[in-house]
Design a protein around this motif. Structure first.
Motif, PDB file in Angstrom:
ATOM      1  N   TYR A   8      -2.831   4.826 -17.118  1.00 13.81           N
ATOM      2  CA  TYR A   8      -2.096   3.745 -17.790  1.00 13.81           C
ATOM      3  C   TYR A   8      -2.995   2.526 -18.013  1.00 13.81           C
ATOM      4  O   TYR A   8      -2.510   1.399 -18.086  1.00 13.81           O
ATOM      5  N   GLY A   9      -4.283   2.773 -18.079  1.00 14.93           N
ATOM      6  CA  GLY A   9      -5.224   1.683 -18.330  1.00 14.93           C
ATOM      7  C   GLY A   9      -5.807   1.050 -17.092  1.00 14.93           C
ATOM      8  O   GLY A   9      -6.622   0.129 -17.184  1.00 14.93           O
ATOM      9  N   GLY A  10      -5.408   1.534 -15.906  1.00 15.03           N
ATOM     10  CA  GLY A  10      -5.909   0.962 -14.664  1.00 15.03           C
ATOM     11  C   GLY A  10      -6.918   1.861 -13.979  1.00 15.03           C
ATOM     12  O   GLY A  10      -7.394   2.848 -14.548  1.00 15.03           O
ATOM     13  N   THR A  11      -7.238   1.519 -12.743  1.00 13.31           N
ATOM     14  CA  THR A  11      -8.272   2.257 -12.007  1.00 13.31           C
ATOM     15  C   THR A  11      -7.777   2.805 -10.673  1.00 13.31           C
ATOM     16  O   THR A  11      -8.531   3.488  -9.978  1.00 13.31           O
ATOM     17  N   ARG A  12      -6.549   2.535 -10.286  1.00 12.27           N
ATOM     18  CA  ARG A  12      -6.053   2.951  -8.988  1.00 12.27           C
ATOM     19  C   ARG A  12      -5.275   4.264  -9.089  1.00 12.27           C
ATOM     20  O   ARG A  12      -4.587   4.500 -10.090  1.00 12.27           O
ATOM     21  N   PRO A  13      -5.334   5.115  -8.070  1.00 10.68           N
ATOM     22  CA  PRO A  13      -4.550   6.358  -8.092  1.00 10.68           C
ATOM     23  C   PRO A  13      -3.067   6.064  -7.945  1.00 10.68           C
ATOM     24  O   PRO A  13      -2.669   5.053  -7.348  1.00 10.68           O
ATOM     25  N   TYR A  14      -2.264   6.946  -8.489  1.00 16.74           N
ATOM     26  CA  TYR A  14      -0.814   6.781  -8.408  1.00 16.74           C
ATOM     27  C   TYR A  14      -0.306   7.202  -7.036  1.00 16.74           C
ATOM     28  O   TYR A  14      -0.710   8.233  -6.503  1.00 16.74           O
ATOM     29  N   HIS A  15       0.570   6.404  -6.471  1.00 19.70           N
ATOM     30  CA  HIS A  15       1.246   6.742  -5.224  1.00 19.70           C
ATOM     31  C   HIS A  15       2.746   6.642  -5.452  1.00 19.70           C
ATOM     32  O   HIS A  15       3.228   5.676  -6.058  1.00 19.70           O
ATOM     33  N   GLY A  16       3.468   7.622  -4.968  1.00 17.41           N
ATOM     34  CA  GLY A  16       4.915   7.576  -5.083  1.00 17.41           C
ATOM     35  C   GLY A  16       5.507   6.461  -4.246  1.00 17.41           C
ATOM     36  O   GLY A  16       4.837   5.862  -3.390  1.00 17.41           O
ATOM     37  N   LEU A  17       6.767   6.197  -4.492  1.00 17.28           N
ATOM     38  CA  LEU A  17       7.448   5.132  -3.769  1.00 17.28           C
ATOM     39  C   LEU A  17       7.406   5.401  -2.262  1.00 17.28           C
ATOM     40  O   LEU A  17       7.791   6.462  -1.793  1.00 17.28           O
ATOM     41  N   PRO A  46       2.102   6.833   1.629  1.00 22.82           N
ATOM     42  CA  PRO A  46       0.918   6.155   2.180  1.00 22.82           C
ATOM     43  C   PRO A  46      -0.118   5.932   1.088  1.00 22.82           C
ATOM     44  O   PRO A  46      -0.290   6.762   0.197  1.00 22.82           O
ATOM     45  N   ARG A  47      -0.807   4.821   1.149  1.00 23.87           N
ATOM     46  CA  ARG A  47      -1.778   4.511   0.115  1.00 23.87           C
ATOM     47  C   ARG A  47      -2.977   3.798   0.714  1.00 23.87           C
ATOM     48  O   ARG A  47      -2.912   3.233   1.807  1.00 23.87           O
ATOM     49  N   THR A  48      -4.062   3.827  -0.034  1.00 26.28           N
ATOM     50  CA  THR A  48      -5.284   3.125   0.353  1.00 26.28           C
ATOM     51  C   THR A  48      -5.767   2.323  -0.850  1.00 26.28           C
ATOM     52  O   THR A  48      -5.273   2.500  -1.964  1.00 26.28           O
ATOM     53  N   GLY A  49      -6.723   1.450  -0.610  1.00 25.64           N
ATOM     54  CA  GLY A  49      -7.275   0.670  -1.705  1.00 25.64           C
ATOM     55  C   GLY A  49      -6.715  -0.736  -1.734  1.00 25.64           C
ATOM     56  O   GLY A  49      -6.048  -1.190  -0.784  1.00 25.64           O
ATOM     57  N   PRO A  50      -6.953  -1.445  -2.826  1.00 29.65           N
ATOM     58  CA  PRO A  50      -6.488  -2.830  -2.947  1.00 29.65           C
ATOM     59  C   PRO A  50      -4.971  -2.918  -2.838  1.00 29.65           C
ATOM     60  O   PRO A  50      -4.246  -1.988  -3.206  1.00 29.65           O
ATOM     61  N   ARG A  51      -4.503  -4.029  -2.330  1.00 24.22           N
ATOM     62  CA  ARG A  51      -3.065  -4.222  -2.176  1.00 24.22           C
ATOM     63  C   ARG A  51      -2.394  -4.409  -3.524  1.00 24.22           C
ATOM     64  O   ARG A  51      -2.938  -5.017  -4.436  1.00 24.22           O
ATOM     65  N   GLY A  52      -1.199  -3.853  -3.637  1.00 20.42           N
ATOM     66  CA  GLY A  52      -0.388  -4.063  -4.827  1.00 20.42           C
ATOM     67  C   GLY A  52       0.759  -5.010  -4.510  1.00 20.42           C
ATOM     68  O   GLY A  52       1.094  -5.235  -3.348  1.00 20.42           O
ATOM     69  N   ASP A  71       3.489  -3.430  -0.986  1.00 23.09           N
ATOM     70  CA  ASP A  71       2.179  -2.882  -1.336  1.00 23.09           C
ATOM     71  C   ASP A  71       2.261  -1.751  -2.365  1.00 23.09           C
ATOM     72  O   ASP A  71       1.700  -0.679  -2.175  1.00 23.09           O
ATOM     73  N   MET A  72       2.960  -2.002  -3.466  1.00 27.06           N
ATOM     74  CA  MET A  72       3.065  -1.023  -4.544  1.00 27.06           C
ATOM     75  C   MET A  72       2.376  -1.560  -5.790  1.00 27.06           C
ATOM     76  O   MET A  72       2.428  -2.757  -6.074  1.00 27.06           O
ATOM     77  N   ASP A  73       1.746  -0.657  -6.547  1.00 28.19           N
ATOM     78  CA  ASP A  73       1.010  -1.048  -7.747  1.00 28.19           C
ATOM     79  C   ASP A  73       1.910  -1.141  -8.973  1.00 28.19           C
ATOM     80  O   ASP A  73       2.955  -0.491  -9.053  1.00 28.19           O
TER      81      ASP A  73
END
Length: 258
Positions: free
Chosen positions: A143-152, A155-161, A133-135
């Motif tokens: 970088y041209g996208g809409t999702r917030p950056y999460h480190g490796l 914890p993250r929320t939103g659409p699956r990567g 589940d990483m973007d």
């Protein structure tokens, strides 16, 4: 009169680490793991993923202009995958031929190893990619996208990567198994085999980074997973087999001289 050293798969020179298991594991497991841990920690501590992505993104005019380019997309991305797949099929055909031709019999196990090691490494990376589940960079803000950056592993929320580890780079790094293939068959060529796998993995991985498909750490993890898979299967399938083969060949040579 001393028998000459037999040729062929059984007539191997001394295999590095054959008589020194501690040294073998240090060179092929401990040191690579330490190097990986150091590189991964350094990337995380200095935010290396975003620093490198920032440079690639800025170099292309703050856009992933290579994302759809012919060279990066069609030639390297698609062509690299096809090259890896075609190479695997060629190895498979040679292994099939070894079932019918006596002079290829000694190569059956090494060829089977190469088939399994390359396929297992690529499948392992692909399987991990499906649940980590990483973007991708191109999905992230800045970088041209809409999702917030999460480190490796943060914890993250939103659409699956589905971008970690780097599956495309694994199509190249999986061929590091050539190192162990040659270690068991033609030891002098082992570094060439390692170079082939590293060069192909770096080419595919760097191209994907320049397209915005992966961060640097994604490729680093793919490299390590492919190496560990190749090492584990070498230990299971080939380690020590060259000793048995050499003894058999030496015995045959001794009988022929008598």
């Amino acid at each position: 009169m001393q028998p000459s050293h037999p040729r062929g798969l059984g007539g191997l020179a001394s295999i590095p680490g054959r008589h020194a298991p501690d040294r073998f594991f240090a060179r092929h497991l401990v040191w690579p793991l330490l190097a990986f841990a150091l590189a991964a920690t350094t990337l995380a501590f200095f935010d290396g993923d975003r620093q490198w992505a920032d440079r690639l993104y800025a170099w292309q005019g703050h856009a992933w202009t290579l994302r759809s380019s012919f060279v990066a997309d069609a030639l390297v991305h698609d062509g690299g995958h096809l090259l890896s797949l075609a190479s695997w099929v060629i190895v498979l055909l040679i292994w099939i031929a070894s079932q019918a031709h006596a002079h290829l019999v000694p190569w059956r196990r090494p060829l089977a190893y190469l088939l399994l090691a390359t396929a297992a490494a690529a499948l392992l990376v692909g399987w991990m990619k499906s649940w980590t589940d990483m973007d991708c960079p191109w999905d992230i803000l800045g970088y041209g996208g809409t999702r917030p950056y999460h480190g490796l592993f943060a914890p993250r929320t939103g659409p699956r990567g589905a971008c970690f580890p780097a599956a495309h780079a694994s199509a190249g790094y999986c061929w590091m198994a050539l190192y162990f293939f040659f270690l068991a068959t033609r030891p002098r060529l082992r570094w060439l085999g390692l170079g082939v796998g590293l060069a192909l993995g770096l080419l595919l991985g760097l191209t994907q980074q320049m397209r915005g498909a992966h961060f640097l750490s994604h490729d680093l993890w793919s490299l390590m997973l492919c190496w560990l898979t190749a090492l584990a299967l070498y230990m299971a399938m080939l380690r020590g087999k060259e000793v048995e083969s050499e003894r058999g060949a030496a015995s045959q040579a001794s009988h022929s001289i008598r």
